[in-house]
Design a protein around this motif. Structure first.
Motif, PDB file in Angstrom:
ATOM      1  N   LYS A 157       2.028   6.802  -6.972  1.00 47.23           N
ATOM      2  CA  LYS A 157       1.062   7.825  -7.390  1.00 47.23           C
ATOM      3  C   LYS A 157       1.589   9.233  -7.126  1.00 47.23           C
ATOM      4  N   ILE A 197      -5.562  -5.333  -2.337  1.00 42.76           N
ATOM      5  CA  ILE A 197      -5.187  -5.389  -3.757  1.00 42.76           C
ATOM      6  C   ILE A 197      -5.634  -6.740  -4.306  1.00 42.76           C
ATOM      7  N   LYS A 223       0.833  -1.206   0.000  1.00 42.60           N
ATOM      8  CA  LYS A 223       0.000   0.000   0.000  1.00 42.60           C
ATOM      9  C   LYS A 223       0.870   1.260   0.000  1.00 42.60           C
ATOM     10  N   PHE A 255      -0.300  -6.003 -11.150  1.00 48.90           N
ATOM     11  CA  PHE A 255      -0.225  -5.155  -9.954  1.00 48.90           C
ATOM     12  C   PHE A 255      -0.492  -3.696 -10.322  1.00 48.90           C
ATOM     13  N   THR A 281      -3.895  -1.495  -9.125  1.00 48.62           N
ATOM     14  CA  THR A 281      -3.704  -0.359  -8.211  1.00 48.62           C
ATOM     15  C   THR A 281      -3.770   0.998  -8.917  1.00 48.62           C
ATOM     16  N   VAL A 299       2.205   1.761  -3.534  1.00 49.19           N
ATOM     17  CA  VAL A 299       1.205   2.347  -4.424  1.00 49.19           C
ATOM     18  C   VAL A 299       1.113   3.858  -4.194  1.00 49.19           C
TER      19      VAL A 299
END
Length: 331
Positions: A155, A251, A148, A179, A183, A151
């Protein structure tokens, strides 16, 4: 007009032959394996790797159980399809077996444009041997502790996350793409020619993330240079229970565990399949074999032929869904 009558002497000879046919056929199966005739286990990768070492550990124990020599024959090449083709073309007499990962049956047909075998029609499932997932590893320079976090970092830093793989169309490549899609992040794929090169560059920090096999992921994590942030499995690993699954981290779609199994050529007699299954399960359940697999972060998982058949279909369907979802084109 043709005379269809049969003399008493001819009929008696025919009846005697018919009476002997079934017992003799059964006797042929009951004498397997014949002393002095070796059983070959083909492995589609070079000697010295983990797959080869596992096969040899089973072969040593199976030699004791079967009372005949069991040898491992390495036939590397063409994404392990050379070994598969040789077994496919061999006699279904139990003396030529294939030790292969699920990717050979479930992944290759979806990612390679030319596959010279049908995973269901050309082989006889005998038993599963072991299960072991891929693990998402990241270089320690990334400020993340789990998937997490990764991700969120990706971003916040669009276009900066690189993923290594051990080749286009390999499981490490497909998992990286899956993946990213699951995500909603952007990644750059960096393909290598093998697992050693990919793992090395992640350790050196040249690439930031990599879906690695559990044995090398666990070993490399001990150096402190990489972290394990997620395991692609329905459950956590016994060898590293601190690493959460992707499902636990919210996920979805990455809980497909890799497995390795024993198969033979198509049309093996059921009695022979059952005999081989019994011997292989006994070998896989031997304490020294289980311990050897565990040192490589694999869990022995012997099964019935029917259970392996089921797992082959499940893996085939799941890989098909994953490949389609990411829009991967066959290589």
């Amino acid at each position: 007009m043709v005379d269809t009558r049969i003399s008493r002497r001819a009929f008696g000879a025919w009846a005697a032959g018919a009476a002997l046919a079934t017992p003799l056929a059964g006797l042929a199966q009951s004498t397997f394996p014949q002393g002095g005739r070796p059983i070959r286990i083909l492995v589609g990768l070079a000697a010295g790797g983990s797959l080869d070492a596992q096969a040899r550990s089973v072969a040593r124990k199976l030699t004791e159980i079967a009372g005949t020599t069991v040898i491992v024959d390495n036939k590397p090449g063409a994404s392990m399809m050379l070994s598969a083709t040789e077994v496919m073309k061999s006699q279904p007499d139990g003396y030529t077996l294939l030790y292969a990962p699920s990717s050979l049956f479930a992944q290759n047909p979806h990612t390679l444009s030319t596959v010279p075998y049908d995973p269901f029609k050309d082989f006889t499932p005998i038993t599963m041997a072991a299960k072991g997932p891929l693990v998402l590893t990241v270089h320690q320079s990334l400020p993340v502790k789990n998937a997490k976090d990764l991700v969120a970092w990706a971003k916040a830093n669009p276009g900066k996350l690189n993923f290594a793989s051990f080749g286009n169309g390999t499981s490490s490549h497909i998992y990286a793409m899956a993946f990213a899609k699951a995500t909603g992040i952007e990644i750059t794929h960096v393909p290598y020619k093998g697992t050693a090169e990919a793992a090395r560059d992640v350790l050196e920090g040249r690439v930031q993330a990599y879906f690695d096999a559990a044995p090398t992921a666990i070993q490399n994590a001990k150096t402190g240079r990489i972290r394990m942030v997620g395991v692609a499995s329905p459950t956590r690993m016994l060898a590293a229970p601190e690493v959460p699954t992707f499902t636990e981290q919210g996920i979805p779609g990455l809980d497909l565990t890799s497995w390795i199994g024993f198969v033979g050529p198509a049309k093996m007699p059921p009695e022979l399949v059952q005999k081989l299954n019994t011997m292989l399960v006994q070998a896989l359940n031997a304490p020294e074999v289980k311990e050897f697999y565990a040192t490589g972060a694999w869990e022995t998982a012997p099964s019935t032929p029917a259970e392996l058949t089921h797992e082959m279909h499940v893996a085939y369907d799941r890989w098909g869904q994953m490949v389609k979802a990411i829009g991967f084109e066959k290589q």
